[in-house]
Design an enzyme around this catalytic site. Structure first.
Site, PDB file in Angstrom:
ATOM      1  N   LYS A  16      19.390   1.713   8.533  1.00  0.00           N
ATOM      2  CA  LYS A  16      20.003   0.710   7.753  1.00  0.00           C
ATOM      3  C   LYS A  16      20.857   1.205   6.334  1.00  0.00           C
ATOM      4  O   LYS A  16      22.023   1.198   6.234  1.00  0.00           O
ATOM      5  CB  LYS A  16      19.222  -0.584   7.511  1.00  0.00           C
ATOM      6  CG  LYS A  16      19.940  -1.680   6.911  1.00  0.00           C
ATOM      7  CD  LYS A  16      18.982  -2.841   6.883  1.00  0.00           C
ATOM      8  CE  LYS A  16      17.729  -2.777   6.838  1.00  0.00           C
ATOM      9  NZ  LYS A  16      17.130  -2.673   5.395  1.00  0.00           N
ATOM     10  N   ARG A  91      17.429 -11.683   3.197  1.00  0.00           N
ATOM     11  CA  ARG A  91      16.093 -11.230   4.044  1.00  0.00           C
ATOM     12  C   ARG A  91      15.565 -12.454   4.689  1.00  0.00           C
ATOM     13  O   ARG A  91      14.880 -12.469   5.815  1.00  0.00           O
ATOM     14  CB  ARG A  91      15.019 -10.717   3.403  1.00  0.00           C
ATOM     15  CG  ARG A  91      15.007  -9.448   3.138  1.00  0.00           C
ATOM     16  CD  ARG A  91      13.757  -8.802   2.305  1.00  0.00           C
ATOM     17  NE  ARG A  91      14.062  -7.712   1.494  1.00  0.00           N
ATOM     18  CZ  ARG A  91      13.958  -6.602   1.836  1.00  0.00           C
ATOM     19  NH1 ARG A  91      13.412  -6.381   3.014  1.00  0.00           N
ATOM     20  NH2 ARG A  91      14.421  -5.468   1.237  1.00  0.00           N
ATOM     21  N   ARG A 130       6.491  10.486  10.278  1.00  0.00           N
ATOM     22  CA  ARG A 130       7.110  11.235   9.368  1.00  0.00           C
ATOM     23  C   ARG A 130       6.103  11.926   8.659  1.00  0.00           C
ATOM     24  O   ARG A 130       4.881  11.411   8.160  1.00  0.00           O
ATOM     25  CB  ARG A 130       7.723   9.919   8.461  1.00  0.00           C
ATOM     26  CG  ARG A 130       8.577  10.662   7.254  1.00  0.00           C
ATOM     27  CD  ARG A 130       9.873   9.840   7.016  1.00  0.00           C
ATOM     28  NE  ARG A 130       9.421   8.520   6.550  1.00  0.00           N
ATOM     29  CZ  ARG A 130      10.446   7.498   6.699  1.00  0.00           C
ATOM     30  NH1 ARG A 130      11.606   7.681   6.955  1.00  0.00           N
ATOM     31  NH2 ARG A 130       9.802   6.222   6.171  1.00  0.00           N
ATOM     32  N   ARG A 163       2.772   9.865   3.880  1.00  0.00           N
ATOM     33  CA  ARG A 163       2.571   8.882   2.689  1.00  0.00           C
ATOM     34  C   ARG A 163       1.874   7.791   3.095  1.00  0.00           C
ATOM     35  O   ARG A 163       2.034   7.276   4.228  1.00  0.00           O
ATOM     36  CB  ARG A 163       4.214   8.341   2.130  1.00  0.00           C
ATOM     37  CG  ARG A 163       4.976   9.407   1.609  1.00  0.00           C
ATOM     38  CD  ARG A 163       6.308   9.005   1.025  1.00  0.00           C
ATOM     39  NE  ARG A 163       6.870   7.841   2.187  1.00  0.00           N
ATOM     40  CZ  ARG A 163       7.595   6.935   2.070  1.00  0.00           C
ATOM     41  NH1 ARG A 163       8.687   7.454   1.129  1.00  0.00           N
ATOM     42  NH2 ARG A 163       8.373   6.152   3.110  1.00  0.00           N
ATOM     43  N   ARG A 174       4.807  -3.885   8.384  1.00  0.00           N
ATOM     44  CA  ARG A 174       5.972  -4.146   7.566  1.00  0.00           C
ATOM     45  C   ARG A 174       6.893  -4.678   8.815  1.00  0.00           C
ATOM     46  O   ARG A 174       7.788  -5.201   8.504  1.00  0.00           O
ATOM     47  CB  ARG A 174       6.606  -2.648   7.270  1.00  0.00           C
ATOM     48  CG  ARG A 174       6.322  -2.300   5.899  1.00  0.00           C
ATOM     49  CD  ARG A 174       6.189  -0.900   5.570  1.00  0.00           C
ATOM     50  NE  ARG A 174       7.519  -0.490   5.534  1.00  0.00           N
ATOM     51  CZ  ARG A 174       7.899   0.888   5.695  1.00  0.00           C
ATOM     52  NH1 ARG A 174       7.005   1.883   5.913  1.00  0.00           N
ATOM     53  NH2 ARG A 174       9.061   1.214   5.555  1.00  0.00           N
TER      54      ARG A 174
END
Ligand SMILES: [Zn+2]
Length: 218
Positions: A16, A91, A130, A163, A174
């Site tokens: 996004k 949100r 990632r 991370r 999330r």
């Protein structure tokens, strides 16, 4: 005429922010990220920034009216006259209703809402796969864009690491938070006929092209 307010929705990992940046560049309109703006308001010690700072220092969430107030201040600036992109805002349903009232009061018309959709499995791969080079910061993905040798950067042989917020448990949290908070908002815009779905499973260039073509004609 292209709607002045464009709202980019999409779960973490949908790209996004990247897409909002491309569209912002193409049409020379500002990309408004509430996260960045909150930090800036705090830094510039604006009245709302000072309240936000106090809340954050007390370990509390910044309340809706502050975030909404900061957005309202921002879109009143001259560079927003030709349009703007809201990235990461609204949100919640309450924030969406606020945006509607605010746009109406400013005579800006209804927003165009772009929902970048990506299937759950692909999102998990994008996010949990990632890995970042500890030397040069290059980003790989063990599923989608793996390094030539396991765990090592192609460029400098640096060690690749993950991370903490890219770990699977954190990511599931999330995604779940996005799903529960934002789903009602998607239904809300759909009922109003303001929502346009975009297939976010493709590469970033293909998505950007579709968005820009669509907005050129809108
Ligand atoms: Zn490297």
């Amino acid at each position: 005429m292209r709607p002045q307010a464009q709202i980019f929705l999409g779960p973490p990992g949908a790209g996004k922010g990247t897409q909002a940046r491309e569209v912002s560049k193409h049409f020379s309109i500002p990309q408004i990220s509430t996260g960045d703006m909150l930090r800036e308001a705090v830094r510039n010690q604006t009245p709302l920034g000072l309240v936000a700072k106090a809340k954050m220092e007390a370990g509390e969430l910044v309340p809706d009216e502050i975030v909404c107030g900061i957005v309202e201040e921002r879109i009143s600036e001259p560079d927003c006259r030709r349009g703007f992109i809201l990235d990461g805002f609204p949100r919640t349903l309450a924030q969406a209703e606020f945006v509607d009232r605010m746009l109406q009061a400013k005579g800006k018309g209804a927003p165009l809402v772009l929902d970048i959709k990506v299937d759950g499995d692909l999102l998990l791969k994008r996010l949990t796969g990632r890995r970042t080079c500890s030397v040069c910061g290059e980003i790989y993905n063990i599923y989608l864009n793996p390094p030539k040798a396991d765990g090592v950067c192609d460029k400098d042989g640096g060690k690749l690491g993950q991370r903490p917020d890219d770990e699977e448990q954190a990511i599931r949290q999330r995604l779940l938070a996005y799903e529960t908070q934002t789903r009602p908002l998607i239904d809300y815009y759909q009922r109003k006929g303001l929502l346009r779905e975009v297939d976010g499973s493709r590469g970033p260039e293909a998505i950007a092209k579709e968005l820009i073509d669509f907005l050129e004609k809108a």
